[in-house]
Design an enzyme around this catalytic site. Structure first.
Site, mmCIF file in Angstrom:
data_model
loop_
_atom_site.group_PDB
_atom_site.id
_atom_site.type_symbol
_atom_site.label_atom_id
_atom_site.label_comp_id
_atom_site.label_asym_id
_atom_site.label_seq_id
_atom_site.Cartn_x
_atom_site.Cartn_y
_atom_site.Cartn_z
ATOM 1 N N ASP A 19 -26.240 42.603 25.384
ATOM 2 C CA ASP A 19 -26.667 42.069 24.888
ATOM 3 C C ASP A 19 -27.189 40.842 25.151
ATOM 4 O O ASP A 19 -27.250 40.581 25.925
ATOM 5 C CB ASP A 19 -25.210 41.780 23.729
ATOM 6 C CG ASP A 19 -25.143 40.714 22.235
ATOM 7 O OD1 ASP A 19 -26.223 41.310 21.496
ATOM 8 O OD2 ASP A 19 -24.015 40.539 22.414
ATOM 9 N N GLU A 43 -29.835 45.819 21.106
ATOM 10 C CA GLU A 43 -29.968 45.721 19.242
ATOM 11 C C GLU A 43 -31.459 46.354 19.006
ATOM 12 O O GLU A 43 -32.181 44.715 20.573
ATOM 13 C CB GLU A 43 -29.529 44.385 19.417
ATOM 14 C CG GLU A 43 -28.567 44.683 17.996
ATOM 15 C CD GLU A 43 -27.919 42.875 17.838
ATOM 16 O OE1 GLU A 43 -26.548 42.273 17.313
ATOM 17 O OE2 GLU A 43 -28.082 42.356 18.201
ATOM 18 N N CYS A 47 -13.590 45.349 16.694
ATOM 19 C CA CYS A 47 -13.059 45.458 17.707
ATOM 20 C C CYS A 47 -13.628 46.857 18.554
ATOM 21 O O CYS A 47 -13.714 47.713 17.491
ATOM 22 C CB CYS A 47 -11.394 45.304 17.825
ATOM 23 S SG CYS A 47 -9.973 46.197 18.662
ATOM 24 N N CYS A 83 -10.329 49.838 18.950
ATOM 25 C CA CYS A 83 -9.734 50.539 16.848
ATOM 26 C C CYS A 83 -10.912 50.578 15.963
ATOM 27 O O CYS A 83 -9.697 50.999 15.195
ATOM 28 C CB CYS A 83 -8.590 50.231 17.583
ATOM 29 S SG CYS A 83 -8.583 47.955 16.342
ATOM 30 N N CYS A 132 -7.394 41.149 18.809
ATOM 31 C CA CYS A 132 -7.528 41.863 18.007
ATOM 32 C C CYS A 132 -5.447 41.873 17.269
ATOM 33 O O CYS A 132 -4.858 42.680 17.976
ATOM 34 C CB CYS A 132 -7.672 43.906 17.562
ATOM 35 S SG CYS A 132 -7.580 44.640 17.053
ATOM 36 N N CYS A 170 -4.568 46.315 17.301
ATOM 37 C CA CYS A 170 -4.425 46.700 18.609
ATOM 38 C C CYS A 170 -3.784 45.088 19.880
ATOM 39 O O CYS A 170 -3.668 46.291 21.154
ATOM 40 C CB CYS A 170 -5.572 47.840 19.211
ATOM 41 S SG CYS A 170 -7.162 47.100 20.091
ATOM 42 N N ASP A 206 -18.842 39.228 24.626
ATOM 43 C CA ASP A 206 -20.132 39.549 24.790
ATOM 44 C C ASP A 206 -20.501 41.140 25.305
ATOM 45 O O ASP A 206 -20.959 42.013 25.339
ATOM 46 C CB ASP A 206 -20.625 38.645 26.236
ATOM 47 C CG ASP A 206 -21.196 37.344 24.684
ATOM 48 O OD1 ASP A 206 -21.835 36.670 23.801
ATOM 49 O OD2 ASP A 206 -21.269 36.226 25.275
HETATM 50 ZN ZN LIG Z 1 -8.411 46.979 17.801
#
Ligand SMILES: [Zn+2]
Length: 399
Positions: free
Chosen positions: A197, A281, A334, A337, A353, A356, A363
């Protein structure tokens, strides 16, 4: 079998006073013809919606401006070709024939970078360059001294398609030699895959969590640029001091550009060397135009330069470069998950998150998601499905 590719080599020219004069006249003539024909086409377009038709008005222009007869006709012809191409791109973009967005051709200013192109009809490079004496033979101008860091004997077939003579805003002369030559040797295959990134604060963050900072000298040059630009704003436009100061600003710009280019060559070289698959990207040029903040727009431009470097180097060296759509929410998902954090803001550097409970670095998480999404694209393209956007041909020898 040998594969041929086009490659451009830029060399610095040291023309004599006399040669400088001749070059400057040719730049001026090409600009003159370009602008005149553009003016004509513009009025036709406005009044009669006259569109894509070649205007053969060179004879007329030459009749009224006999000095044009002394200029190499190749150079003028190429500049008219450029104008035609600019129109074609614009019309195609208006009628949405191509995805690429192009703007209407603009008038060339004397204060812009000057250039003209000369067709070389696939002449051997060693007919053009006298390596021993460091001289290049430029049609209508003569033998000009040059300096460069290339070892031309390293590349096997070197046929010159065209040369572009240029004069920078800092009054330096260059020549870009576009050649047909053998592809470089491919690098040895490996299993490493990486996603990255690009950022404003740090230059690059990859999926291994490695952060590459912007070098400190960038900041120093930026400060110097701001200082010189401030001085320029106090000068009276058109005065001698103004011109002198403008040249100083251009010199700092040039310095920054060269620093950035060196830095990006180093980083892209390293990425290509170490990894078989590289994923980033996709940076949409249209996003850049909409951006009015200077620092951000400069960064955007340099990002696309960097991605271009990765793109052509991966093709040269047998690597695979994949671009993930810029609509893909790489920072918000995330990577453990797949939960989508819709409330994430730019200032959130870390988040947990809620599903999870993984603590995510913004980043690194984005780079990991980019890697994963890119690998999905790679696998799908392996089954022969046309997947957008993918810029690289699937390399079947992978994995
Ligand atoms: Zn997660």
């Amino acid at each position: 079998m040998d594969f041929l590719m086009n490659r451009t080599f830029e060399i610095r020219l040291y023309p004599t006073r006399e040669q400088q004069k001749l070059l400057d006249i040719t730049f001026g003539a090409c600009r003159f013809v370009y602008n005149n024909v553009l003016g004509l086409r513009q009025s036709y377009y406005k009044d009669y919606e006259f569109k894509d038709k070649d205007l053969n008005i060179m004879d007329m222009l030459k009749a009224f401006n006999p000095w044009l007869n002394d200029i190499g006709s190749q150079a003028i012809c190429q500049s008219l070709n450029d104008l035609n191409k600019a129109y074609k791109n614009w019309f195609n973009s208006l009628s949405k024939k191509t995805k690429q967005k192009s703007k209407a051709p603009k008038f060339k200013k004397k204060s812009d970078r000057q250039s003209y192109r000369d067709c070389m009809m696939k002449k051997n490079i060693f007919e053009l360059l006298d390596i021993q004496n460091r001289k290049i033979t430029v049609p209508k101008i003569g033998k000009i001294t040059y300096r460069c860091g290339y070892d031309f004997s390293k590349y096997k077939i070197m046929k010159v398609c065209n040369i572009t003579l240029k004069k920078s805003k800092t009054n330096k002369y260059f020549c870009s030699i576009c050649c047909e030559c053998n592809e470089p040797e491919k690098l040895k295959l490996n299993d490493y895959k990486i996603g990255f990134d690009l950022g404003l604060k740090d230059f690059l963050i990859d999926s291994e969590g490695i952060v590459i900072d912007n070098p400190k000298y960038f900041k120093k040059s930026q400060e110097k640029l701001a200082k010189e630009q401030r001085k320029l704003s106090h000068c009276i436009k058109g005065s001698n001091n103004y011109k002198k100061q403008k040249l100083k600003v251009a010199l700092v710009h040039e310095h920054i550009k060269n620093q950035r280019k060196d830095f990006q060559h180093k980083i892209s070289h390293q990425l290509i060397n170490e990894n078989q698959v590289i994923i980033s990207e996709d940076l949409k040029p249209s996003n850049m135009v909409k951006n009015h903040k200077l620092a951000k727009s400069i960064a955007d431009a340099s990002f696309s330069n960097f991605c271009n470097m990765i793109d052509y180097k991966s093709k040269w060296y047998g690597r695979t470069y994949i671009k993930v759509s810029s609509f893909y929410p790489s920072s918000k998902l995330c990577h453990c998950c797949g939960y989508k954090n819709t409330t994430l803001t730019l200032s959130d550097r870390e988040w947990e998150c809620p599903i999870c409970h993984t603590l995510l670095d913004r980043d690194k998480n984005a780079a990991l998601n980019i890697l994963e999404e890119g690998l999905k694209i790679l696998n799908k393209s392996g089954q022969g499905l046309p997947i957008e956007p993918i810029d690289t041909v699937y390399n079947s020898t992978l994995e």
